[in-house]
Scaffold this motif. Structure first.
Motif, mmCIF file in Angstrom:
data_model
loop_
_atom_site.group_PDB
_atom_site.id
_atom_site.type_symbol
_atom_site.label_atom_id
_atom_site.label_comp_id
_atom_site.label_asym_id
_atom_site.label_seq_id
_atom_site.Cartn_x
_atom_site.Cartn_y
_atom_site.Cartn_z
ATOM 1 N N LEU A 151 -5.061 36.075 45.562
ATOM 2 C CA LEU A 151 -6.355 35.927 44.999
ATOM 3 C C LEU A 151 -7.531 35.960 46.117
ATOM 4 C CD1 LEU A 151 -5.710 33.688 42.037
ATOM 5 C CD2 LEU A 151 -6.274 36.023 41.836
ATOM 6 N N PRO A 152 -8.572 36.783 46.072
ATOM 7 C CA PRO A 152 -9.495 36.572 47.245
ATOM 8 C C PRO A 152 -10.078 35.321 47.413
ATOM 9 C CG PRO A 152 -10.229 38.147 45.489
ATOM 10 C CD PRO A 152 -8.570 37.879 45.232
ATOM 11 N N HIS A 153 -10.433 34.665 46.209
ATOM 12 C CA HIS A 153 -11.104 33.589 46.459
ATOM 13 C C HIS A 153 -10.525 32.316 46.346
ATOM 14 C CE1 HIS A 153 -14.786 35.871 45.502
ATOM 15 N NE2 HIS A 153 -14.320 36.434 44.465
ATOM 16 N N ALA A 154 -9.196 32.102 46.198
ATOM 17 C CA ALA A 154 -8.420 30.961 46.212
ATOM 18 C C ALA A 154 -8.143 30.398 47.518
ATOM 19 C CB ALA A 154 -6.964 31.326 45.575
ATOM 20 N N GLY A 155 -8.139 29.265 47.886
ATOM 21 C CA GLY A 155 -7.841 28.823 49.085
ATOM 22 C C GLY A 155 -9.075 27.790 49.616
ATOM 23 N N ASP A 156 -10.156 28.161 49.264
ATOM 24 C CA ASP A 156 -11.437 27.271 49.644
ATOM 25 C C ASP A 156 -11.294 26.253 48.350
ATOM 26 O OD1 ASP A 156 -12.907 27.495 51.836
ATOM 27 O OD2 ASP A 156 -12.905 29.561 51.596
ATOM 28 N N ASP A 157 -12.308 25.351 48.335
ATOM 29 C CA ASP A 157 -12.475 24.395 47.450
ATOM 30 C C ASP A 157 -12.981 24.822 45.982
ATOM 31 O OD1 ASP A 157 -11.626 21.979 48.685
ATOM 32 O OD2 ASP A 157 -13.295 22.275 49.913
ATOM 33 N N ASP A 174 3.408 34.118 39.246
ATOM 34 C CA ASP A 174 2.981 35.378 39.456
ATOM 35 C C ASP A 174 2.583 36.177 38.243
ATOM 36 O OD1 ASP A 174 3.281 34.904 42.115
ATOM 37 O OD2 ASP A 174 4.909 36.379 42.630
ATOM 38 N N ARG A 175 3.533 36.054 37.274
ATOM 39 C CA ARG A 175 3.266 36.853 35.975
ATOM 40 C C ARG A 175 2.322 36.267 35.267
ATOM 41 N NH1 ARG A 175 4.315 41.179 35.967
ATOM 42 N NH2 ARG A 175 4.627 41.384 33.898
ATOM 43 N N PHE A 176 2.169 34.861 35.328
ATOM 44 C CA PHE A 176 0.861 34.182 34.698
ATOM 45 C C PHE A 176 -0.329 34.878 35.415
ATOM 46 C CE2 PHE A 176 -2.396 31.107 34.477
ATOM 47 C CZ PHE A 176 -2.271 30.542 32.976
ATOM 48 N N VAL A 177 -0.384 34.839 36.637
ATOM 49 C CA VAL A 177 -1.485 35.229 37.268
ATOM 50 C C VAL A 177 -1.890 36.766 36.943
ATOM 51 C CG1 VAL A 177 -2.777 35.650 39.543
ATOM 52 C CG2 VAL A 177 -1.348 33.410 39.024
ATOM 53 N N ALA A 178 -0.957 37.555 36.748
ATOM 54 C CA ALA A 178 -1.046 38.914 36.541
ATOM 55 C C ALA A 178 -1.791 39.017 35.169
ATOM 56 C CB ALA A 178 0.304 39.698 36.768
ATOM 57 N N GLU A 201 4.509 22.142 44.881
ATOM 58 C CA GLU A 201 3.284 22.574 44.429
ATOM 59 C C GLU A 201 2.217 23.210 45.762
ATOM 60 O OE1 GLU A 201 1.211 19.446 42.448
ATOM 61 O OE2 GLU A 201 -0.741 20.354 42.819
ATOM 62 N N ARG A 202 2.605 22.898 46.900
ATOM 63 C CA ARG A 202 1.932 23.324 48.106
ATOM 64 C C ARG A 202 2.258 24.884 48.299
ATOM 65 N NH1 ARG A 202 1.791 20.244 53.696
ATOM 66 N NH2 ARG A 202 -0.096 21.158 54.227
ATOM 67 N N ASP A 203 3.623 25.225 48.231
ATOM 68 C CA ASP A 203 3.934 26.579 48.472
ATOM 69 C C ASP A 203 3.475 27.389 47.327
ATOM 70 O OD1 ASP A 203 5.411 26.066 50.757
ATOM 71 O OD2 ASP A 203 7.418 25.764 49.700
ATOM 72 N N ALA A 204 3.423 26.701 46.180
ATOM 73 C CA ALA A 204 2.915 27.507 45.010
ATOM 74 C C ALA A 204 1.348 27.943 45.102
ATOM 75 C CB ALA A 204 3.206 26.869 43.836
ATOM 76 N N ASP A 207 3.094 22.831 35.244
ATOM 77 C CA ASP A 207 4.578 23.061 34.693
ATOM 78 C C ASP A 207 5.542 22.074 35.347
ATOM 79 O OD1 ASP A 207 6.499 23.894 33.312
ATOM 80 O OD2 ASP A 207 6.449 26.056 33.944
ATOM 81 N N ALA A 208 6.661 21.733 34.898
ATOM 82 C CA ALA A 208 7.599 20.603 35.295
ATOM 83 C C ALA A 208 7.930 21.075 36.738
ATOM 84 C CB ALA A 208 8.797 20.556 34.309
ATOM 85 N N ALA A 209 8.230 22.704 36.976
ATOM 86 C CA ALA A 209 8.684 22.908 38.339
ATOM 87 C C ALA A 209 7.647 24.332 38.667
ATOM 88 C CB ALA A 209 10.179 23.356 38.315
ATOM 89 N N PHE A 210 7.697 24.671 39.622
ATOM 90 C CA PHE A 210 6.854 25.770 40.151
ATOM 91 C C PHE A 210 7.821 27.143 40.525
ATOM 92 C CE2 PHE A 210 3.651 22.635 40.986
ATOM 93 C CZ PHE A 210 2.885 22.829 39.840
ATOM 94 N N ASP A 211 8.230 28.061 39.371
ATOM 95 C CA ASP A 211 8.998 29.082 39.763
ATOM 96 C C ASP A 211 7.911 30.242 40.077
ATOM 97 O OD1 ASP A 211 11.473 30.889 39.023
ATOM 98 O OD2 ASP A 211 9.902 31.730 37.981
ATOM 99 N N ARG A 212 7.974 30.687 41.257
ATOM 100 C CA ARG A 212 7.339 31.767 41.930
ATOM 101 C C ARG A 212 6.927 32.948 40.887
ATOM 102 N NH1 ARG A 212 4.798 33.624 46.751
ATOM 103 N NH2 ARG A 212 3.680 35.392 45.813
ATOM 104 N N GLU A 213 8.226 33.484 40.205
ATOM 105 C CA GLU A 213 7.658 34.806 39.433
ATOM 106 C C GLU A 213 7.190 34.140 38.251
ATOM 107 O OE1 GLU A 213 11.545 36.819 38.590
ATOM 108 O OE2 GLU A 213 10.597 38.085 36.878
ATOM 109 N N ALA A 214 7.407 33.104 37.626
ATOM 110 C CA ALA A 214 6.622 32.779 36.237
ATOM 111 C C ALA A 214 5.023 32.691 36.786
ATOM 112 C CB ALA A 214 7.258 31.529 35.918
#
Lengths: 304, 304
Positions: free
Chosen positions: A14-20, B86-90, A3-6, B77-84
């Protein structure tokens, strides 16, 4: 990816993410999701759950030094019990009232597990939003309130007797530090809430500010409930500094401004350390407590 | 208590609940939760999921006639897949861009099932927010766009071949009608989005306005994809009017204003009926289509 890496990946994009909280045209917005399994131990009332879930989002608004305006929640459960829903809404309404915000409803959803997603909005003051990234060497590092409430509450929930569970519910219903955040806006050079615990929060604030932090362990105001449940001084600090899920503010304040701003914080403002220059040596710790490295970690069962 | 009763209970307690979005000091706020099992059929890409989930909240902002400002999402999600992720955010970023709003991040959470909770905020214009409750007898009842997209998409997802699934994903990525809502603000006497389907939405708008509705079935603009999947005219209307999960606008507009405002709606505005006086007879139907009662219900499998 954990979760932390994600979260880091998300923050990079995203420009605004990272802060609370994100700030858009003077409006602060922040959202969180909480679940029965991970966030509401057996014994947590729905009133407490409503209070705490909405409070967590209001705490993020507080951390930006903004005035809280309103909150919404999605309430998801396997079945809709009218009384449980009413109690949840009552908790949500009451925590909003405690910080002069308005609870304005939300959405219902069917879900295998009781889950709630809360969003709070606020208005930035003329002083502008406070971020994690502005702390300067020489600033006093300060905290609001007393630490370790949620850690103590969890131990009390585990005891399971009626009095302990009632006390645990009270401890879980924290007051979001909106009034303190407003008092600190314009004065604090950096601010965040402490939901990840003191240690992690110090690392995040120091890293965002490109600075180091020197802490004095004994200066940390520990909630009296921690003394009821902790096994010795080591565990006392562990519960207060590493456990997390408290919702106090951690901030950096110029030393000269400290006496005045301290008086304006209703939850109390305590100096627990100093912001220092970032070390050129990559091996040297970013956050030091009483001369020892304070690791960037959450709670470890069994103490240190 | 089922979800509808629970929502009614919630609406009775809170002044702002009941409409598509709450309005606090000129800021519109609305929140939704969507799940893999119920909202994202097999074949839905994460890009489509991000677009659709955030779009659903933006649609609620559109329904109030406000300008959309920003959106946030919790991604669980049950696991964090970076590509998934990223696509959601896109997808979330792109649907926000489509309506001149900004996607500003959110929260991550671990969950057994892919779940997302989205919140959108907007700013009310000088014309003020439009609610469901202002329709007057004589007003033209109108809709934006074409109906039945989501119903058609679900049939195409079920087919499972690559081309059908790709087409289904496209249909799932609707444009929230923010520009149309802004064009209608100040003119429409009542407005809501159509996520519950035309039939239910008509009942809700009529009930909130204390009025009746007379519809002309043939006037409803049906999306061409519905013709690809529907089995005859009965099912065609069933899919377009009862299925729901489309995100068009349903509104009441004074007849004299209709020609001008129609030209200002980029998605097109079609008159499908008329608002009429509420009947004194409790037995008489609130919503009538071509002389027959239009029941207050969602989709029934197998058509009428």
């Amino acid at each position: 990816m954990n979760e932390r890496d994600a979260l880091r990946a998300l923050a990079a994009d995203l420009p605004h993410a990272g802060d609370d909280a994100a700030v858009v045209d003077g409006t602060v917005i922040t959202t969180d999701m909480l679940h029965e399994r991970t966030d509401f131990p057996p014994g947590t009332t729905r009133y407490t759950a409503g209070w705490r879930a909405v409070g967590a989002s209001l705490s993020d608004v507080a951390a930006t030094g903004a005035a809280a305006s309103a909150a919404v929640a999605v309430y998801a459960d396997a079945a809709f019990d009218r009384e449980a829903l009413d109690r949840f809404v009552a908790g949500a309404v009451d925590v909003c009232e405690a910080v002069d915000a308005e609870y304005v409803g939300g959405d219902l959803d069917e879900h295998v597990e009781f889950t709630t997603a809360t969003t709070a909005i606020g208005r930035v003051t003329d002083a502008g939003p406070v971020t994690r990234g502005g702390a300067r060497p020489g600033d006093a590092l300060c905290v609001t309130g007393e630490w370790g409430r949620s850690a103590a509450a969890l131990r009390l929930f585990e005891r399971g007797d009626e009095a302990s569970v009632e006390r645990a519910n009270e401890l879980f219903r924290f007051t979001p530090r909106v009034a303190d955040g407003l008092a600190l806006a314009g004065t604090a050079t950096a601010m965040m809430d402490s939901s990840d615990g003191l240690a992690r929060s110090c690392h995040q604030l120091a890293e965002a500010s490109g600075a180091g932090i020197e802490l004095n362990r004994d200066a940390l105001p520990v909630h009296p409930a921690v003394d009821e449940v902790a096994d010795g001084d080591g565990e006392r600090f562990e519960l207060a500094a590493h456990f997390g899920e408290d919702f106090e503010l951690l901030c950096a304040v110029p030393e000269t401004a400290l006496p005045t701003v301290s008086e304006e914080c209703p939850a109390g403002l305590t100096r627990i350390g100093t912001v220092v220059e970032e070390s050129d040596d990559e091996e040297s710790p970013r956050v030091v407590a009483d001369g020892d490295s304070l690791p960037d970690r959450g709670f470890t069962h069994g103490g240190e």
